[in-house]
Write a protein that holds these residues in place. Structure first.
Motif, PDB file in Angstrom:
ATOM      1  N   GLY A 149     -12.691 -18.129  42.729  1.00 51.89           N
ATOM      2  CA  GLY A 149     -13.145 -17.492  43.951  1.00 51.89           C
ATOM      3  C   GLY A 149     -14.237 -16.465  43.748  1.00 51.89           C
ATOM      4  N   THR A 150     -14.452 -16.053  42.521  1.00 55.42           N
ATOM      5  CA  THR A 150     -15.503 -15.082  42.247  1.00 55.42           C
ATOM      6  C   THR A 150     -16.805 -15.791  41.909  1.00 55.42           C
ATOM      7  N   SER A 151     -17.888 -15.020  41.837  1.00 55.99           N
ATOM      8  CA  SER A 151     -19.205 -15.576  41.497  1.00 55.99           C
ATOM      9  C   SER A 151     -19.628 -15.117  40.113  1.00 55.99           C
ATOM     10  N   VAL A 152     -20.375 -15.953  39.451  1.00 57.06           N
ATOM     11  CA  VAL A 152     -20.825 -15.657  38.085  1.00 57.06           C
ATOM     12  C   VAL A 152     -22.325 -15.919  37.989  1.00 57.06           C
ATOM     13  N   LYS A 153     -23.030 -14.983  37.374  1.00 52.62           N
ATOM     14  CA  LYS A 153     -24.475 -15.143  37.193  1.00 52.62           C
ATOM     15  C   LYS A 153     -24.795 -15.374  35.728  1.00 52.62           C
ATOM     16  N   ILE A 154     -25.626 -16.379  35.480  1.00 56.03           N
ATOM     17  CA  ILE A 154     -26.075 -16.696  34.128  1.00 56.03           C
ATOM     18  C   ILE A 154     -27.586 -16.509  34.082  1.00 56.03           C
ATOM     19  N   GLU A 155     -28.060 -15.811  33.053  1.00 56.16           N
ATOM     20  CA  GLU A 155     -29.487 -15.546  32.914  1.00 56.16           C
ATOM     21  C   GLU A 155     -30.111 -16.435  31.846  1.00 56.16           C
ATOM     22  N   CYS A 156     -31.332 -16.827  32.095  1.00 54.53           N
ATOM     23  CA  CYS A 156     -32.102 -17.625  31.135  1.00 54.53           C
ATOM     24  C   CYS A 156     -33.468 -16.982  30.986  1.00 54.53           C
ATOM     25  N   ARG A 157     -33.810 -16.611  29.766  1.00 56.86           N
ATOM     26  CA  ARG A 157     -35.080 -15.935  29.502  1.00 56.86           C
ATOM     27  C   ARG A 157     -35.908 -16.687  28.471  1.00 56.86           C
ATOM     28  N   SER A 158     -37.186 -16.819  28.749  1.00 64.32           N
ATOM     29  CA  SER A 158     -38.108 -17.313  27.726  1.00 64.32           C
ATOM     30  C   SER A 158     -38.667 -16.075  27.030  1.00 64.32           C
ATOM     31  N   LEU A 159     -38.442 -15.971  25.734  1.00 67.72           N
ATOM     32  CA  LEU A 159     -38.704 -14.717  25.031  1.00 67.72           C
ATOM     33  C   LEU A 159     -40.149 -14.583  24.543  1.00 67.72           C
ATOM     34  N   ASP A 160     -40.802 -15.690  24.242  1.00 69.66           N
ATOM     35  CA  ASP A 160     -42.131 -15.563  23.650  1.00 69.66           C
ATOM     36  C   ASP A 160     -43.178 -16.424  24.344  1.00 69.66           C
ATOM     37  N   PHE A 161     -42.874 -16.843  25.563  1.00 70.44           N
ATOM     38  CA  PHE A 161     -43.884 -17.555  26.337  1.00 70.44           C
ATOM     39  C   PHE A 161     -43.537 -17.442  27.814  1.00 70.44           C
ATOM     40  N   GLN A 162     -44.513 -17.697  28.643  1.00 69.17           N
ATOM     41  CA  GLN A 162     -44.277 -17.656  30.073  1.00 69.17           C
ATOM     42  C   GLN A 162     -43.954 -19.059  30.567  1.00 69.17           C
ATOM     43  N   ALA A 163     -42.852 -19.182  31.254  1.00 68.68           N
ATOM     44  CA  ALA A 163     -42.373 -20.490  31.695  1.00 68.68           C
ATOM     45  C   ALA A 163     -42.494 -20.603  33.211  1.00 68.68           C
TER      46      ALA A 163
END
Lengths: 118, 108
Positions: A16-30
């Motif tokens: 019933g709760t919400s979960v956020k997952i982050e995705c980062r490109s560390l050395d380039f712009q995506a």
């Protein structure tokens, strides 16, 4: 190769709760990022394509209201699993295209996030 | 949807070459052949990709047939750390649709 980082690596949440997952490109712009889901002993299933500054494009059968995707910057995309249920427990993986390759385009993947809904 | 066919599993002796085949008979002219591998509970790792010509990098070689309907990934000297699921994908470089892959086991 380019580096894509996901956070968290694993998460346990209550039904019933919400979960956020982050995705980062560390050395380039995506400009484009992708979200996948993988159940045990199965292959990766593409859920959606996320374009910076615009709405995500969802694959057939994926509920856009349940899996909210935001790609507000060239280095960050987020996936929010809303009102999570046990059947949403899975391995979620993001990928980003590197713009640096001149022949074709490689996609680099994050390490994945293991979501368990109890 | 995935447009590739791969054997579900293969074994290879440590130190020998591992040859992983892939059929992609419906590949389009603007689609590349990509290979990724996934070690248990990790994200897929890029190996190599090509369009028409054979390609080689520090990890592997990719042999594409002249008609482009099939390809072979070659790991020249397999090690135990090469045990993984290997995915062959055809794509223009936009979406990547994964098939079932080949589970490669390197045997000591």
């Amino acid at each position: 190769g380019a580096v894509v980082s996901q956070h968290p690596s694993w998460v346990i949440c209550k039904s019933g709760t919400s979960v956020k997952i982050e995705c980062r490109s560390l050395d380039f712009q995506a400009t484009t990022m992708f979200w996948y889901r993988q159940f045990p002993k199965q292959s990766l299933m593409l859920m959606a394509t996320s374009n910076e500054g615009s709405k995500a494009t969802y694959e057939q059968g994926v509920e856009k209201d349940k899996f909210l995707i935001n790609h507000a910057s060239l280095t960050l995309s987020t996936l929010t699993v809303t009102s999570a249920h046990p059947e949403d427990s899975s391995f979620y993986i993001c990928s980003a295209r590197s713009p640096q390759v001149s022949r074709g385009t490689e996609a680099f993947f994050g390490q994945g996030t293991r979501l368990t809904v109890v | 949807d995935a447009k590739t066919t791969q054997p579900p599993s293969m074994d290879c002796a440590e130190g020998r070459a591992a040859n992983l085949p892939c059929n992609h008979s419906t590949i389009s002219g603007n689609e590349y052949v990509y290979w990724y591998r996934q070690i248990h509970s990790q994200g897929p790792q890029y190996i190599i990709h090509g369009l028409k010509n054979n390609e080689t990098n520090e990890m592997a070689s990719l042999i594409i047939t002249e008609d482009r309907k099939s390809s072979t990934l070659i790991l020249p000297h397999a090690t135990l750390r090469d045990t993984a699921v290997y995915y062959c994908i055809v794509s223009t470089g936009n979406q990547f649709y994964f098939g079932t892959g080949t589970s490669l086991t390197v045997i000591p």
